[in-house]
Design a protein around this motif. Sequence first.
Motif, PDB file in Angstrom:
ATOM      1  N   SER A 128       0.822  -1.219   0.000  1.00 51.30           N
ATOM      2  CA  SER A 128       0.000   0.000   0.000  1.00 51.30           C
ATOM      3  C   SER A 128       0.856   1.270   0.000  1.00 51.30           C
ATOM      4  CB  SER A 128      -0.912   0.005   1.229  1.00 51.30           C
ATOM      5  OG  SER A 128      -0.143   0.079   2.410  1.00 51.30           O
ATOM      6  N   TRP A 129       2.091   1.170   0.535  1.00 51.54           N
ATOM      7  CA  TRP A 129       2.949   2.354   0.628  1.00 51.54           C
ATOM      8  C   TRP A 129       3.808   2.549  -0.612  1.00 51.54           C
ATOM      9  CZ3 TRP A 129       7.855   0.663  -0.003  1.00 51.54           C
ATOM     10  CH2 TRP A 129       8.132  -0.657   0.368  1.00 51.54           C
ATOM     11  N   CYS A 130       3.709   1.626  -1.569  1.00 47.46           N
ATOM     12  CA  CYS A 130       4.586   1.652  -2.742  1.00 47.46           C
ATOM     13  C   CYS A 130       3.997   2.544  -3.839  1.00 47.46           C
ATOM     14  CB  CYS A 130       4.783   0.218  -3.247  1.00 47.46           C
ATOM     15  SG  CYS A 130       5.587   0.118  -4.849  1.00 47.46           S
ATOM     16  N   ALA A 131       4.493   3.757  -3.927  1.00 45.34           N
ATOM     17  CA  ALA A 131       3.983   4.703  -4.920  1.00 45.34           C
ATOM     18  C   ALA A 131       4.247   4.213  -6.339  1.00 45.34           C
ATOM     19  CB  ALA A 131       4.628   6.068  -4.704  1.00 45.34           C
ATOM     20  N   SER A 132       5.366   3.535  -6.522  1.00 46.22           N
ATOM     21  CA  SER A 132       5.723   3.063  -7.866  1.00 46.22           C
ATOM     22  C   SER A 132       4.845   1.900  -8.319  1.00 46.22           C
ATOM     23  CB  SER A 132       7.184   2.616  -7.884  1.00 46.22           C
ATOM     24  OG  SER A 132       8.003   3.641  -7.404  1.00 46.22           O
ATOM     25  N   LYS A 154       1.692   2.036  -8.369  1.00 43.87           N
ATOM     26  CA  LYS A 154       0.442   2.623  -8.854  1.00 43.87           C
ATOM     27  C   LYS A 154       0.123   2.277 -10.318  1.00 43.87           C
ATOM     28  CE  LYS A 154      -2.026   6.997  -8.613  1.00 43.87           C
ATOM     29  NZ  LYS A 154      -1.879   8.432  -8.303  1.00 43.87           N
ATOM     30  N   VAL A 158      -6.481  -0.600  -0.667  1.00 38.69           N
ATOM     31  CA  VAL A 158      -5.972   0.038  -1.890  1.00 38.69           C
ATOM     32  C   VAL A 158      -6.634  -0.583  -3.123  1.00 38.69           C
ATOM     33  CG1 VAL A 158      -3.923   0.338  -3.343  1.00 38.69           C
ATOM     34  CG2 VAL A 158      -3.774   0.727  -0.875  1.00 38.69           C
ATOM     35  N   TYR A 169      11.990  -6.561  -4.089  1.00 40.10           N
ATOM     36  CA  TYR A 169      11.825  -5.144  -4.401  1.00 40.10           C
ATOM     37  C   TYR A 169      10.424  -4.917  -4.940  1.00 40.10           C
ATOM     38  CZ  TYR A 169      12.705  -6.996  -9.056  1.00 40.10           C
ATOM     39  OH  TYR A 169      12.627  -7.743 -10.213  1.00 40.10           O
ATOM     40  N   LEU A 170      10.020  -3.673  -4.944  1.00 40.85           N
ATOM     41  CA  LEU A 170       8.699  -3.308  -5.479  1.00 40.85           C
ATOM     42  C   LEU A 170       8.857  -2.107  -6.403  1.00 40.85           C
ATOM     43  CD1 LEU A 170       6.464  -3.596  -2.277  1.00 40.85           C
ATOM     44  CD2 LEU A 170       6.495  -5.157  -4.220  1.00 40.85           C
ATOM     45  N   PRO A 171       8.062  -1.990  -7.429  1.00 42.01           N
ATOM     46  CA  PRO A 171       7.025  -2.919  -7.879  1.00 42.01           C
ATOM     47  C   PRO A 171       7.637  -4.187  -8.498  1.00 42.01           C
ATOM     48  CG  PRO A 171       7.249  -1.108  -9.425  1.00 42.01           C
ATOM     49  CD  PRO A 171       8.148  -0.803  -8.275  1.00 42.01           C
TER      50      PRO A 171
END
Lengths: 306, 124
Positions: free
Chosen positions: B53-57, B59, B87, B111-113
């Motif tokens: 949920s905190w991963c802006a990338s 989106k 989310v 790693y994310l995304p």
Amino acid sequence: MKQQLRFTSEIGPRCFCILLVTYLSLFNSSVYACASCGSGGDDPLILFPWETWKAHLGFARVSDFELIDQKGETGYEFGPESRNTTIVSFGRAITNRSFVTLTAPYIVNQRRERQMSGWGDPMVAVRYTMLQQSLENESIPQVQFIASYRTGDAVSVYETADPARLDVRGSGVPEARVGIDLWSAMKSIKYGAAQTVTTPVGSKDSEIGDVKPGVAFRTTLTTGYGWGDQGKVLCGVNREYSFKKSLNGQPLEDSEMLAHTAFLSADAMVQRNTNVRFTFAKSLGLLDHRNVSKSQTLTMAVQRSL
Amino acid sequence: MNLLLIRFSLVLIAVFAPIFVPKANASCKSISLEDFKSIVVQNNYSRIVGIASWCASCKPHLMVQAKDGERRLFVVAFDEPEAVSSVLEKFKIKDDCVSGDSIVNFLGISYLPWAKDLAEIKTK
């Protein structure tokens, strides 16, 4: 030590003490600019959510020192002409929402061809994420609670044996700091704000008496732009105000400290787990300064998730 | 004065409590690795997406619906399932979502995304 006492007798204990605390401010206003996902209110290393280990290695060069007295005018000049600091920091997650970092600076003070070096005061810091950022509502910033403790064991102006104080690497008084750090980075335009309060833990029994620094408030405002995970450019200002120091339990007149610093930083992801950051920080000439050392700092740092 | 303070505190709690308390949502189920393997085979998923949920990338993966014939499975990585569920709900994602540390380790999400076609995972 004789040289220090002679210096004391020449300019008087009160003036000497003000100069000392001014000089000490060099060690209180480190500008780490913006850490990876916080507004840089306190420590150089900030772990992402759920990150377990992270290391930070930074090289900072502070130069162009200019001592400003209690009236905001350029005061007596002494001390190093430049300082090179190597900052080593390790961070370890405690829970999914909290982590602890240990930071140790290795300081090289230089004046003309002379230089002296050694470890500065280490700092242990804890951050707890009270509110995590989420794609569910991108406008709500991350809220972190900050607490840190810095030892006062490194050589300070009270123990210095060097006339130019090149051996001075610490404030001489342990200090504790608490604060709140807001950071919004879910969108391309980033912003952050941090407020911390630093209080001395005890006082320093010195040649001139029992010296205790005042409680200090530090505000950091940050904004910038990010390109996904690839990198970001941030700028901001720091304002630090410290209340009067005390000498033998009595407030020392005109010893409040005020400093304003602006910073610009750029960081880029060079590998999936490695970031490189460059920061330039400079005392703001347009704003008021009192009992502080104006300077400029150039920092290069590498952070790696382990 | 004390009454005023209590009232003020209650108003503050009422205003800020919804922000701090995650919404209950059970759409991202916590399952074992064995269950994960079997549902992947049974449901014929074609793409696995790691998300937090905190991963802006992350989106961009939420801004697009699954392509025709594509079956996506979201895997909660480095986050609480409730937070990711909220989310997915916000972005009106209808795909399935699962959670489990053993799944994250099995897939090698570090790693994310993170998004891979199932064929790519099988080859590996």
